[in-house]
Motif scaffolding. Structure first.
Motif, PDB file in Angstrom:
ATOM      1  N   ARG A   7       1.226  -1.463  -0.302  1.00  0.00           N
ATOM      2  CA  ARG A   7       0.606  -0.012   0.023  1.00  0.00           C
ATOM      3  C   ARG A   7       0.834   1.067   0.333  1.00  0.00           C
ATOM      4  O   ARG A   7       0.774   2.313  -0.527  1.00  0.00           O
ATOM      5  N   THR A   8       2.261   0.870   0.399  1.00  0.00           N
ATOM      6  CA  THR A   8       2.844   1.969   0.796  1.00  0.00           C
ATOM      7  C   THR A   8       3.524   2.965  -0.536  1.00  0.00           C
ATOM      8  O   THR A   8       3.053   3.655  -1.045  1.00  0.00           O
ATOM      9  N   LEU A  29       2.341   1.607  -3.171  1.00  0.00           N
ATOM     10  CA  LEU A  29       1.172   1.989  -4.527  1.00  0.00           C
ATOM     11  C   LEU A  29       0.981   3.903  -4.261  1.00  0.00           C
ATOM     12  O   LEU A  29       0.839   3.900  -4.797  1.00  0.00           O
ATOM     13  N   ILE A  76      -2.188  -0.494   8.396  1.00  0.00           N
ATOM     14  CA  ILE A  76      -3.216  -1.248   8.054  1.00  0.00           C
ATOM     15  C   ILE A  76      -3.375  -1.845   8.830  1.00  0.00           C
ATOM     16  O   ILE A  76      -2.251  -3.104   9.570  1.00  0.00           O
ATOM     17  N   LEU A  99      -4.779  -3.572  -6.376  1.00  0.00           N
ATOM     18  CA  LEU A  99      -4.082  -2.594  -6.293  1.00  0.00           C
ATOM     19  C   LEU A  99      -5.453  -1.116  -6.061  1.00  0.00           C
ATOM     20  O   LEU A  99      -5.659  -0.142  -5.254  1.00  0.00           O
ATOM     21  N   LEU A 129      -6.622  -2.312  -1.928  1.00  0.00           N
ATOM     22  CA  LEU A 129      -5.421  -0.983  -1.107  1.00  0.00           C
ATOM     23  C   LEU A 129      -5.512   0.601  -1.093  1.00  0.00           C
ATOM     24  O   LEU A 129      -5.204   1.055  -0.062  1.00  0.00           O
ATOM     25  N   SER A 130      -6.131   0.588  -2.529  1.00  0.00           N
ATOM     26  CA  SER A 130      -6.413   1.744  -2.443  1.00  0.00           C
ATOM     27  C   SER A 130      -7.286   2.585  -1.168  1.00  0.00           C
ATOM     28  O   SER A 130      -7.479   3.623  -1.442  1.00  0.00           O
TER      29      SER A 130
END
Length: 469
Positions: free
Chosen positions: A22-23, A25, A235, A266, A269-270
């Motif tokens: 996530r980071t 991304l 998270i 993605l 996670l976004s």
RNA sequence: GGCCCGUUCGUCUAGUGGUUAGGACUCAUGGUUUUCAUCCAUGCAACAGGGGUUCGAUCCCCCUACGGGCUGCCA
């Protein structure tokens, strides 16, 4: 924001986990949105725990996700000389000093403060030593660390997510920038490296929020440009604890194996920690790049919810073309449907894609199209078949033999005939036929199924079913 | 202990000084469907607590509680 440079800086002490992804991304989205650079730096200075295989695992996972980085990977361990140089520079310009306090002394002091319930502060005993006194101690062979001279006052910065953060410098202590073996510490190195890479925006997990003032002091001591910071909330697992190895699945690789596509990961996670400021929830990469905004990033941590992930996945799968699905299937299982006609496989996918939430579900359901005889589940057979349904299957089988034109209409007609013959509802015919022909009580429409499998296979399966009931 | 950060349905999240506090996932019920899934409809369900400020606070301020991070010669 013009052409920013951001970086993702994992340490190779484990695989790439969901939080790291996530980071990465968010860094990537920010860079791509602003025509900037997304750089990758591997923080491999912890020799004890760093492993080269993890570097490969991390880069493989990033590549799989499509989070492509610009330029070459930077290995932090290659910057040792530079770090040393910067430590020396701070020593020279008087923003750091050699501290001869030994570890055991400090431990003792810490314990005492603890006992007395007093706030522990590192004594600044050696902060202003004359070079003569210093030389004497070195000649005596006393080991030393290098500590920053934290100035009076306060340090403030404006985080893109958290807003203004202010701390009193006195709460920071003269923290160590180089250990007694000469190796520099994290808060020092990260500042130097980010400055050397011309990082304009440091986007990372909020576990670094409290470290940021320290790093700012390093920037200042070295006269370096201070980047803009953006800290991302953590998270959490379903138990609300920080995501760790103890949780079900945290490795990006595991989600690949479970049949989630990069786009799905993605997308999901976004949505953890960011909201698109609209009702839209299904995004592809480009849409994310266009919509992403730090303004909409959450300050509170988010719980990872696999149910929602599955829903997102299903939404994506239902929108995907057969061709794209085929690619995803082969990426996961290159042997899928070996030896079978392309046209046939395409039809298989068409029939099951809308009933699948993951690529893995597609491949496992497709099994019923890939063999002649099926292995039946005993319980299911017992539940499905009685004298009546066996009779139905027998009639169905023999009627099927006589069929000349293998068409949907003809097949439907058989069902109607059997219904009349046995005076039952259509469901009474379909259920046993479905189980006999597919081995499972759910799945694609029975007419489609029969039509695609072909007469011969259906015959084989019906006969086989009758023989094992 | 000190410092920093956070707290809206079970979960992800909108939201505003006056709203029936909205959506999504999950779950439940009903409908569509030859099964399953989809789809549609309906329902369940939240402003951590206490003080202020205010005519009025979910929203602004303070305190408390809870959670997290940092406080290492880890990163």
């Amino acid at each position: 924001m013009k052409n920013p440079s951001v970086r993702f800086a994992p340490s190779p002490t484990g695989y790439l986990h969901i939080g790291g992804a996530r980071t990465a991304l968010f860094n990537w989205l920010f860079a791509r949105q602003n025509n900037g650079k997304f750089l990758l730096r591997i923080e491999d200075t912890d020799l004890e725990r760093s492993k080269e295989e993890y570097v490969d695992q991390i880069t493989d996972a990033l590549k799989w996700l499509g989070l492509n980085w610009d330029e070459n990977i930077i290995l932090q361990s290659n910057n040792n000389d530079r770090h040393q140089e910067m430590v020396d520079k701070m020593l020279e310009n008087g923003t750091a000093y050699r501290c001869f306090l030994q570890k055991d002394e400090l431990d003792k002091l810490r314990k005492e403060s603890d006992k007395k319930k007093v706030i522990f502060r590192v004594p600044q005993t050696y902060r202003n030593l004359s070079s003569k006194e210093e030389k004497k101690l070195i000649d005596e062979g006393k080991s030393f660390t290098v500590r920053i001279k934290v100035p009076d006052g306060e340090t403030e910065f404006n985080d893109m997510v958290y807003g203004s953060i202010k701390v009193q410098n006195k709460d920071l202590d003269d923290f160590i920038i180089a250990r007694s073996d000469g190796s520099p510490t994290y808060n020092f190195v990260v500042a130097v490296d980010d400055a050397d890479m011309n990082i304009t925006h440091v986007i990372r997990g909020d576990d670094h929020l409290a470290n940021t003032p320290k790093q700012i002091l390093v920037y200042k001591a070295l006269g370096l440009n201070i980047p803009i910071f953006a800290h991302l909330p953590m998270i959490l697992g379903s138990d609300k604890k920080r995501l760790s190895k103890r949780h079900a699945a945290t490795n990006v690789q595991e989600y690949k194996e479970k049949g989630f596509t990069p786009r799905v990961i993605l997308n999901y996670l976004s949505l953890l920690g960011w909201n698109p400021d609209s009702e839209k929830e299904i995004f592809d990469q480009n849409e994310l790049i266009n919509s992403f905004e730090f303004k909409q990033v959450q300050k509170k941590s988010a719980v990872f919810d696999e149910k929602k992930l599955l829903w997102i996945s299903q939404q994506h799968l239902s929108e995907m073309s057969v061709r794209d699905l085929m690619n995803e299937i082969y990426a996961l299982n290159p042997e899928w449907g070996d030896g079978l006609e392309w046209d046939y496989l395409k039809e298989v996918i068409k029939l099951i894609k809308d009933r699948s939430k993951t690529i893995t579900e597609i491949t496992s359901m497709s099994e019923i199209f890939f063999k002649d005889k099926l292995e039946y589940d005993i319980d299911l057979l017992n539940k499905t078949f009685n004298d009546k349904s066996i009779a139905i299957i027998k009639d169905f089988q023999s009627t099927l033999t006589s069929i000349e034109d293998w068409s949907r209409e003809e097949i439907e007609k058989i069902f109607e005939d059997i219904m009349e013959q046995h005076e039952v509802a259509i469901g009474q015919v379909m259920k046993p036929v479905r189980v006999a022909i597919s081995g499972i009580p759910f799945g694609p429409g029975i007419f489609d199924l029969i039509l695609l499998l072909g007469k011969e296979i259906c015959q084989i399966r019906l006969r086989h079913a009758l023989s094992v009931i």
